[in-house]
Design a protein around this motif. Sequence first.
Motif, short mmCIF file in Angstrom:
data_model
loop_
_atom_site.label_atom_id
_atom_site.label_comp_id
_atom_site.label_asym_id
_atom_site.label_seq_id
_atom_site.Cartn_x
_atom_site.Cartn_y
_atom_site.Cartn_z
N PRO A 1 0.81 -1.22 0.00
CA PRO A 1 0.00 0.00 0.00
C PRO A 1 0.85 1.27 0.00
O PRO A 1 0.50 2.25 -0.66
CB PRO A 1 -0.83 -0.11 1.28
CG PRO A 1 -0.89 -1.56 1.57
CD PRO A 1 0.42 -2.12 1.09
N ARG A 2 1.96 1.29 0.71
CA ARG A 2 2.84 2.47 0.73
C ARG A 2 3.44 2.69 -0.65
O ARG A 2 3.51 3.83 -1.13
CB ARG A 2 3.92 2.26 1.78
CG ARG A 2 4.90 3.38 1.81
CD ARG A 2 5.98 3.12 2.80
NE ARG A 2 5.87 4.09 3.86
CZ ARG A 2 6.54 4.08 4.95
NH1 ARG A 2 7.37 3.09 5.19
NH2 ARG A 2 6.41 5.02 5.85
N ILE B 1 3.11 6.04 -3.38
CA ILE B 1 4.29 6.69 -3.99
C ILE B 1 4.15 6.72 -5.51
O ILE B 1 4.40 7.74 -6.15
CB ILE B 1 5.59 5.98 -3.55
CG1 ILE B 1 5.81 6.21 -2.05
CG2 ILE B 1 6.78 6.45 -4.37
CD1 ILE B 1 6.94 5.41 -1.46
N VAL B 2 3.73 5.61 -6.08
CA VAL B 2 3.54 5.55 -7.53
C VAL B 2 2.43 6.50 -7.97
O VAL B 2 2.57 7.24 -8.94
CB VAL B 2 3.24 4.10 -7.97
CG1 VAL B 2 2.80 4.04 -9.43
CG2 VAL B 2 4.44 3.21 -7.74
N ALA B 3 1.32 6.54 -7.22
CA ALA B 3 0.22 7.44 -7.56
C ALA B 3 0.67 8.89 -7.48
O ALA B 3 0.34 9.71 -8.34
CB ALA B 3 -0.97 7.19 -6.65
#
Length: 144
Positions: free
Chosen positions: A8-9, A13-15
């Motif tokens: 989820p973290r 970061i990618v989003a």
Amino acid sequence: MDPPPKAPRTAWIVAGAVILGCLGALALPVGGFLLWMYGGPDVDEPRAAADQFVGRLESNDDAAAHASLCRRVKERIDVVAFTAAVERLGRPVSHTMGRAAFLDEPGTSAGVTVEVTGRTGQITTLELYLESEVGWQVCGKTFG
């Protein structure tokens, strides 16, 4: 007990990176447009040329108004025919400047709207087309 998964973290970061990339990609064209809009050619120059042109018509200075036409219009119509066209449209006695806008990206052609009031009180809206040849000059087929 196992530590929580890190997926989820990583998704956040990618989003965030994708959103920042999209904003960065949009900033270039928007910034370029704003730079052109505020730092580019000034629409006041063609507006002033149109104002001067109509002012010459009001003061019966058709020779000077004809001289402020672009070359290809002057080749097509002489001063006598130009004066006849002005009289046919109704010689203005006053005018009000309307909107003005560039018609191309480099800012070498513009359109200016002018409301002219004739001797009889009739109001006519003229859409003047101007080009920047040697200064701003009135072109188009409004007067011949």
